[in-house]
Design a protein around this motif. Sequence first.
Motif, PDB file in Angstrom:
ATOM      1  N   SER A   2      -1.959  -5.549  18.535  1.00 59.17           N
ATOM      2  CA  SER A   2      -0.497  -5.546  18.462  1.00 59.17           C
ATOM      3  C   SER A   2       0.040  -6.550  19.457  1.00 59.17           C
ATOM      4  O   SER A   2      -0.413  -6.600  20.611  1.00 59.17           O
ATOM      5  CB  SER A   2       0.046  -4.150  18.781  1.00 59.17           C
ATOM      6  OG  SER A   2       1.442  -4.190  19.045  1.00 59.17           O
ATOM      7  N   ASP A  17       6.684  -4.470  16.085  1.00 61.23           N
ATOM      8  CA  ASP A  17       5.766  -5.425  16.708  1.00 61.23           C
ATOM      9  C   ASP A  17       5.155  -6.324  15.646  1.00 61.23           C
ATOM     10  O   ASP A  17       5.558  -6.306  14.480  1.00 61.23           O
ATOM     11  CB  ASP A  17       4.659  -4.689  17.490  1.00 61.23           C
ATOM     12  CG  ASP A  17       3.767  -3.830  16.577  1.00 61.23           C
ATOM     13  OD1 ASP A  17       4.069  -3.733  15.366  1.00 61.23           O
ATOM     14  OD2 ASP A  17       2.777  -3.260  17.068  1.00 61.23           O
ATOM     15  N   THR A  29       1.373  -7.007  14.026  1.00 57.02           N
ATOM     16  CA  THR A  29      -0.004  -6.537  13.941  1.00 57.02           C
ATOM     17  C   THR A  29      -0.898  -7.687  13.498  1.00 57.02           C
ATOM     18  O   THR A  29      -0.603  -8.375  12.513  1.00 57.02           O
ATOM     19  CB  THR A  29      -0.140  -5.365  12.955  1.00 57.02           C
ATOM     20  OG1 THR A  29       0.563  -4.229  13.464  1.00 57.02           O
ATOM     21  CG2 THR A  29      -1.609  -4.993  12.751  1.00 57.02           C
ATOM     22  N   THR A  38      -0.421  -0.815   9.835  1.00 54.81           N
ATOM     23  CA  THR A  38      -0.141  -1.641  11.004  1.00 54.81           C
ATOM     24  C   THR A  38      -0.475  -0.852  12.261  1.00 54.81           C
ATOM     25  O   THR A  38      -0.883   0.301  12.200  1.00 54.81           O
ATOM     26  CB  THR A  38       1.324  -2.117  11.043  1.00 54.81           C
ATOM     27  OG1 THR A  38       2.203  -0.985  11.091  1.00 54.81           O
ATOM     28  CG2 THR A  38       1.660  -2.967   9.819  1.00 54.81           C
ATOM     29  N   PHE A  39      -0.325  -1.490  13.396  1.00 46.36           N
ATOM     30  CA  PHE A  39      -0.787  -0.907  14.654  1.00 46.36           C
ATOM     31  C   PHE A  39      -0.118   0.426  14.944  1.00 46.36           C
ATOM     32  O   PHE A  39      -0.715   1.311  15.549  1.00 46.36           O
ATOM     33  CB  PHE A  39      -0.521  -1.884  15.808  1.00 46.36           C
ATOM     34  CG  PHE A  39      -1.402  -1.675  17.009  1.00 46.36           C
ATOM     35  CD1 PHE A  39      -2.653  -2.267  17.091  1.00 46.36           C
ATOM     36  CD2 PHE A  39      -0.974  -0.896  18.081  1.00 46.36           C
ATOM     37  CE1 PHE A  39      -3.461  -2.094  18.196  1.00 46.36           C
ATOM     38  CE2 PHE A  39      -1.777  -0.710  19.191  1.00 46.36           C
ATOM     39  CZ  PHE A  39      -3.025  -1.300  19.261  1.00 46.36           C
TER      40      PHE A  39
END
Length: 323
Positions: free
Chosen positions: A14, A50, A52, A301-302
């Motif tokens: 991330s 964020d 990723t 995603t993260f």
Amino acid sequence: MELHILEHSLKVASIEKEGIQICTHGLIKLAFLASKTRCKFFSLTETPEDYTIIVDEEGFKELPQSEHISVADATWLALNVVSGGGNASNSQPIGVTKIAKSVIAPLADHNISVFMLSTYQTDFILVRERDLPMVMHTLSSEFTLLRVVNGETVAAHSLGVTNGFVKPKLVPRPIIHPLSSPSNMFCVTSLDPDTLPSVATLLMDVMFYSGGPKEPGASSEDSSHIRFFSFSLIEGYISLVMDEQTTQRFPNNVLFTSASGELWKMVRIGGQPLGFDECGIVAQISEPLATADIPAYYISTFKFDHALPLAVVSLLSISWLFM
């Protein structure tokens, strides 16, 4: 069907929004100057929270060390279901709902956590490298298992593990994480790598300068319109996931589109960051969609997961499936 275990050793990371500037040089190199690197697997997805990154070990070397980068504590391997022979990244799209009962559910039953990356070309199921013996044991009865070694596809060996696994007790998988659906509609598309230089400036603007003016149709009052963009360059194939407004910024005839011009609705999974240890999240979402025969992409995603069912299916119908 065949299950290919790709040779890439992957990192999932991330990048905080405020730290993207220090990573831009490396990311541009990975996305637009791949011939200058040894990276073969690169994916960048921006969400409201964020960026990723999923990248192989060679590509990871292009990123700087920074307090703004968090790396998942594992090495990941990518699995790919292929109908018949052929290159794993050039197979016909399977769709997460098509592999929900044959791959995703059995792995969840054996408490194996997965990280999903759907692309325009195919679907990648990421598993921790340390879980590979259990993965192979779980799926060997349904699939011909093959490994990609130095670009060649060979029979996968059992890694010396043939027993000691306990058959899991199958239990229902209720949805335990909150779901939300942004107002924007999404396209899953691609472009010819030869045309990438002609749209590089536009893509860089979309990827790294999203904090600028909002796309047309996204008013300040439209709080449900979220920022989501995914770019993947995997073994020479490009995949793009972006909302309908962003696609309108591209020149005509650059992006691949289907004859029916499908749009995809997004369902975001998670109220708090999901982490990497919980098993069955993808199965919780994909199994009801598969039962209802609803095509869907899926991108982990993260922090959160994102399902993209076909937009002709109403959110009300999707919500009913998950009740």
